[in-house]
Design an enzyme around this catalytic site. Structure first.
Site, PDB file in Angstrom:
ATOM      1  N   GLU C  74       0.802  -1.233   0.000  1.00  0.00           N
ATOM      2  CA  GLU C  74       0.000   0.000   0.000  1.00  0.00           C
ATOM      3  C   GLU C  74       0.829   1.275   0.000  1.00  0.00           C
ATOM      4  OE1 GLU C  74      -0.796  -2.581   1.837  1.00  0.00           O
ATOM      5  OE2 GLU C  74      -2.796  -3.141   1.120  1.00  0.00           O
ATOM      6  N   PHE C  97      -9.450  -1.598   1.753  1.00  0.00           N
ATOM      7  CA  PHE C  97     -10.204  -1.328   2.972  1.00  0.00           C
ATOM      8  C   PHE C  97      -9.550  -0.132   3.655  1.00  0.00           C
ATOM      9  CE2 PHE C  97     -13.007  -4.981   3.496  1.00  0.00           C
ATOM     10  CZ  PHE C  97     -12.447  -5.909   2.638  1.00  0.00           C
ATOM     11  N   ASP C  99      -9.252   0.475   6.523  1.00  0.00           N
ATOM     12  CA  ASP C  99      -8.529   0.011   7.702  1.00  0.00           C
ATOM     13  C   ASP C  99      -7.044  -0.182   7.405  1.00  0.00           C
ATOM     14  OD1 ASP C  99     -11.221  -1.310   7.051  1.00  0.00           O
ATOM     15  OD2 ASP C  99     -11.258  -1.272   9.242  1.00  0.00           O
ATOM     16  N   PHE C 100      -6.674  -0.300   6.138  1.00  0.00           N
ATOM     17  CA  PHE C 100      -5.276  -0.490   5.774  1.00  0.00           C
ATOM     18  C   PHE C 100      -4.514   0.825   5.721  1.00  0.00           C
ATOM     19  CE2 PHE C 100      -6.907  -4.428   5.313  1.00  0.00           C
ATOM     20  CZ  PHE C 100      -7.130  -4.973   4.067  1.00  0.00           C
ATOM     21  N   HIS C 143     -11.537  -4.581   9.383  1.00  0.00           N
ATOM     22  CA  HIS C 143     -12.080  -4.445   8.024  1.00  0.00           C
ATOM     23  C   HIS C 143     -13.423  -3.748   8.035  1.00  0.00           C
ATOM     24  CE1 HIS C 143      -9.028  -7.436   7.049  1.00  0.00           C
ATOM     25  NE2 HIS C 143      -9.294  -7.291   5.763  1.00  0.00           N
TER      26      HIS C 143
END
Lengths: 371, 322, 344
Positions: C74, C97, C99-100, C143
């Site tokens: 990422e 997501f 969340d990443f 997630h």
């Protein structure tokens, strides 16, 4: 029968309406009503509007109840004079309920179609069959849905076509090849050609009227009659403040302010109306198209006498008395072969504000045809 | 292809300008005239210039917090750089970036980056643009031996191989990542050797020798331009100054610091070109003087330049808002 | 115009913008359902693309040079997109997501967000990062978050949160045309939401709230999927003769402050519904703004209906309790209407 009996029915607003909720009666049973007076409110998922008295008389019966949903065509009330006996009213109610429902079911709920004409994709809504068709032409920034309340009524008598002009509604926004109202009129004639329609009754609103005048002048053999609502192109310039405001409006606030100029009753400017116009204006090319059409409109400066001089067909002009966008001329401005109907209390959109009255006026002036 | 005389003079000019710039900024900083932090590139001039002499304005580079050298090597305006370091409105970034965020997009300098490991992903982005637009440009990322251990660096190296990007990763091993020696922090003790594991070629050269750097970079950059993918160049050249000005450098021995000036890239360049007959000593002397004049003028102009007005605080956060 | 899902609307936006502007590229993990390395094998029909299918059909039409699948890296993805954005492309990166964001936040908040400012206006970063947000699919703590307030906090970023298919297409088109980095947050639970969506391209400007329902009694401001929760609550309350005005800001940065103030000045009562956690969240942000600018108009304290200060739990019964519900919103509205008498 000791006098006519007039039904008040659930209208079909637009081609997809199946039923409506009777929200409330505005008038009590037994009250005297004038033709065009607002009798009751109906609401569907998409719109809320009032139903007007088709004729003057006494509201003899409230058949529909507030809070109930009725299908299009259902009988909601009965208007007749006191002289008509109770038994006749009762019989009417029973008979009519079934007949009206059947009649309206014939008008199949149509989806809009599209046609490619001279490189432009035109969307249009057809309703009704037979006879000499009516071609409904909206104004600047409008679309075929402006005829929502009126098209179903006119469609009872013949085929009707409500079209989205190039640059408007769901028609293609690219105006390549369109540099004047003449070019737009040519596209409309090509549209008729493709559908193999030899002659039409033109019914056109505001800017659409200027367009229709050009069409009627140059294609006289294609035009059976000309009905112009709140017309531009007859010597009265539309309010420049409105046009520039409409083109510039980007937010709800701005659009609401501009639309209030359009209608006699400000309260009729609904959220939905504002939203639909904002959604249209966001489409790629829509604003550029509006500017272009506004330019064409600004070139229409001919006075009524000149504008109508070359028109061979019958002309019927319908105008709202409270139109502040294009204030109405009086009958004296027109030659005697032009029929003028004023719609009391309507602003610039009589076909939305006083739809029943307007439809009736249009219908009444259309030349009768053998069935 | 050997460098032309003009190119040799230009190379020397850039290296000398870096040296002079850094030395003078050090003095001004110690006088209290320069706000914030500064990190000097002295001793490493051969690295930046050796690589950048192979690049055009349309090629992009990304740098670290130690970015003055890369900026000058890429052709950025020295006076505007000085103004920026002084925090003035006439600076390269309007005084909004400072020493650690000095950039000039017109010259393909995508900025000094205050985050260790911050520039490799941006540079592979520039390489992606070059590849997509098909303009034959490359992206060159300058990272230190410290940044070589950052996750972003590893990710970018892998990404560059997977997408076959025209990106060159130049690791400037100056012996220390902040206060920590390369020998401790690089587990394999060999930065260039990592490249093979990622799937790209590498070369390791003495960063104090302009010509070795130039040649290594030329080959790698041409290969990338030709669409053959990324590569690694590790250049070894100790920095002469502490990590930042003010760092007491307790992690370096005195003898190490004393030995530094014996490996001066400017001296090596002069010796080789004068002895080789390509340039004359007087020509190089003149460049030395011009560099001093330029930097002195830059300082006096920067010191006299206006600070940005308070209204500049709020500008350029966005292109438009809303 | 036809009825389309949110997913289809996003897909249309991407296709139409990629057709209009060759500089627009799509980058991310699985965006081509595995076909970037072998684009010629990609099936003709619209199959796959992206975790929730929003990028279906793109590689078939635009090829591997513009639909770029990446390894799971990422930081490199987001940074590469930022770097490409400031050197001539208009990338639409995908952070599968939200969340990443932890593994790539530097490239977003220190690099992409700040390049323009730090470099004195000389850099332009026309970047879009599309990401999925929200709970309700039992995807558990890592997630299911919203995290929109974190991005909203960062100067230099713009944040869009479409709540329906019509907005999804128009806001994404606007985001791609915008010259600043936009975090485009798609609620996973809305992908199947259906709405009338024009076939033609159109752009909805940022900082233009949608008034979903007009009303005079109380203003409800809701973000993303909570717009639908609030709408259901409003319909219930309508039967009790409480007429709620429902505002969907569409974007949290920039925020349509004018529309919020206009509504609050009309009704004097406010309930804010947000799926984020309560500390330093959007609900708190908007409430502070309202209290600061419209204090005199307020007839009751501002109520905030948010998730609790917990991670998102896995078990369905717990997750249901986590996400603001129709009942909680309706209760908050009634309390506000009853103030000062009923105060929990």
């Amino acid at each position: 029968m000791k006098g006519p009996i007039y039904p008040v029915i659930v209208p079909r607003w637009g081609m997809t309406m199946e039923e409506g909720l009777l929200v409330a009666w505005r008038v009590e049973e037994g009250a005297r009503v004038a033709a065009g007076e607002e009798l009751l409110e109906i609401e569907t998922q998409k719109i809320a509007n009032t139903v007007e008295a088709p004729q003057a008389g006494i509201l003899r019966r409230q058949v529909g109840q507030a809070g109930q949903i009725y299908p299009c065509g259902a009988l909601l009330g009965v208007i007749a004079e006191h002289s008509v006996p109770e038994e006749e009213i009762a019989a009417f109610v029973t008979e009519h309920a079934q007949a009206a429902r059947a009649e309206h079911r014939d008008l199949s709920a149509a989806a809009p179609s599209k046609l490619e004409v001279k490189g432009h994709v035109l969307r249009f809504l057809k309703a009704g069959e037979g006879g000499t068709p009516v071609l409904l032409i909206h104004g600047l920034g409008g679309d075929k849905n402006n005829w929502l309340f009126v098209q179903p009524l006119l469609a009872q008598g013949r085929a009707t076509y409500a079209v989205d002009l190039p640059g408007h509604g769901e028609s293609s926004k690219d105006l390549t090849g369109i540099n004047s109202f003449k070019d737009v009129a040519d596209v409309l004639v090509a549209f008729l050609d493709q559908l193999a329609i030899p002659r039409v009754h033109l019914v056109a609103h505001s800017m659409g009227a200027a367009l229709a005048l050009d069409l009627a002048r140059r294609y006289a053999d294609r035009v059976a009659s000309l009905t112009l609502l709140s017309p531009a192109g007859v010597g009265v310039a539309p309010s420049p403040e409105f046009i520039s405001g409409f083109i510039a409006a980007k937010s709800r606030r701005e659009m609401t302010a501009v639309l209030k100029m359009l209608l006699a009753d400000e309260r009729q400017v609904s959220s939905d109306m504002v939203n639909e116009l904002l959604k249209y204006k966001r489409l790629d090319g829509a604003e550029a198209a509006l500017r272009r059409f506004a330019e064409f409109l600004s070139q229409e400066t001919r006075p009524a006498s000149e504008a109508l001089a070359e028109v061979k067909s019958k002309v019927h002009i319908i105008w709202g008395t409270r139109d502040s966008i294009i204030p109405p001329l009086n009958a004296g401005a027109f030659s005697s072969n032009v029929r003028l109907t004023l719609i009391e209390g309507a602003g610039h959109m009589p076909h939305l504000e006083k739809s029943a009255r307007t439809a009736e006026a249009i219908e009444a002036a259309l030349p009768q045809e053998a069935p | 292809m050997p460098l032309s005389k003009n190119e040799l003079m230009e190379a020397y000019r850039r290296m000398r300008t870096i040296r002079t710039f850094e030395e003078h900024v050090k003095i001004e900083f110690e006088r209290g005239n320069v706000p914030g932090f500064v990190h000097f590139y002295v001793g490493q001039e051969g690295c930046a210039v050796g690589v950048c002499m192979n690049l055009k304005d349309s090629d992009s580079i990304g740098s670290t917090h130690r970015g003055h050298g890369h900026c000058i090597a890429k052709g950025c305006d020295v006076k505007a750089m000085m103004s920026e370091i002084y925090g003035r409105r006439t600076g390269l970034c309007g005084g909004k970036g400072g020493s650690m965020h000095i950039a000039d997009f017109a010259r393909g300098m995508l900025g000094a980056n205050a985050i260790v490991g911050g520039n490799p992903p941006l540079v592979i982005g520039a390489a992606l643009s070059a590849k997509t637009l098909g303009n034959g440009a490359v992206g060159v990322s300058f990272t230190g031996d410290g940044g070589a251990n950052q996750g972003t660096t590893f990710e970018s190296m892998n990404m560059a191989v997977v997408l076959k990007l025209p990106a060159i990763f130049v690791f400037e091993n100056n012996g220390y990542g902040e206060f920590t020696s390369h020998d401790y922090a690089v587990g394999s003790k060999d930065i260039a050797a990592r490249a093979a594991a990622f799937g790209m070629p590498a070369v390791k050269v003495d960063g104090t020798d302009f010509f070795l750097v130039y040649e290594a970079a030329r080959a790698m950059i041409e290969r990338a331009r030709a669409g053959e993918g990324p590569g690694v160049i590790e250049v070894i050249a100790k920095r002469w100054h502490p990590h930042y000005l003010g760092d007491p450098e307790t992690y370096r021995s005195l003898s190490e610091r004393q030995a530094l000036s014996q490996n001066d890239p400017l001296v090596k360049f002069r010796v080789r070109t004068v002895q080789g007959g390509q340039l004359q000593a007087q020509e190089l002397d003149r460049i030395d003087e011009e560099a001093i004049q330029l930097v002195v003028a830059a300082i006096s102009e920067a010191a006299a330049a206006p600070f940005p007005p308070e209204s500049d605080l709020l500008t350029d956060v966005y292109s438009s808002y809303p | 115009m036809s009825r389309k899902t949110y997913q289809k609307a996003l897909n249309e936006a991407l296709k139409q913008e990629m057709r209009r502007d060759p500089h627009v590229i799509v980058v991310g993990v699985d965006v081509a359902a595995g076909y970037t390395s072998r684009a010629e094998d990609a099936p003709d029909d619209q199959e796959g693309g992206g975790m929730l299918g929003a990028t279906a059909g793109l590689i078939q039409e635009f090829g591997a040079a513009r639909v770029i699948e990446t390894p799971i890296s990422e930081s490199a993805i987001m940074g590469m997109c930022a770097g490409a954005a400031c050197t001539g492309l208009r990338p639409v990166g995908e952070l599968m997501f939200v969340d990443f964001l932890g593994v790539c936040f530097d490239q977003i908040f220190n690099q992409a967000a700040k390049l323009r400012y730090m470099f004195g206006g000389k850099a332009k970063v026309p970047l879009v990062i599309r990401t999925t947000v929200g709970a309700g699919l039992n995807a558990a703590a890592q997630h299911s978050q919203m995290l929109h307030s974190i991005f909203t906090h960062i100067p230099g970023l713009k944040v869009a949160l479409p709540s329906n298919a019509y907005d999804a297409k128009g806001l994404l088109i606007n985001a791609i045309r915008d010259d600043d980095p936009v975090i485009f947050m798609e609620h996973k639970g809305l992908y199947e939401q259906v709405d009338e969506v024009p076939d033609e391209p159109y752009a909805i400007p940022f900082a233009e709230a949608n008034v979903v329902i007009d009303g005079d009694d109380l203003t409800v401001i809701a973000f993303s999927k909570m717009v639908h929760v609030a709408q259901a609550a409003a319909q219930r309350l309508e039967k009790e003769n409480i007429h709620v005005e429902l505002l969907d800001p569409r974007t949290s940065s920039p925020l349509d402050e004018d529309s919020i103030l206009e509504s609050v000045e009309k009704t004097g009562r406010v309930v804010i519904v947000d799926e984020g956690n309560p500390r330093c969240g959007m609900a708190a942000d908007v409430a502070a703004f309202i209290v600061n600018k419209a204090f005199a108009a307020l007839k009751a304290p501002v109520e905030l209906v948010t998730a609790p200060h917990t991670p998102v739990p896995f078990s369905p019964t717990l997750e249901q309790a986590y996400v603001p519900s129709v009942e909680k919103v309706a209760a908050a509205v009634k309390r506000t209407m009853a103030y000062p008498s009923a105060r929990a």
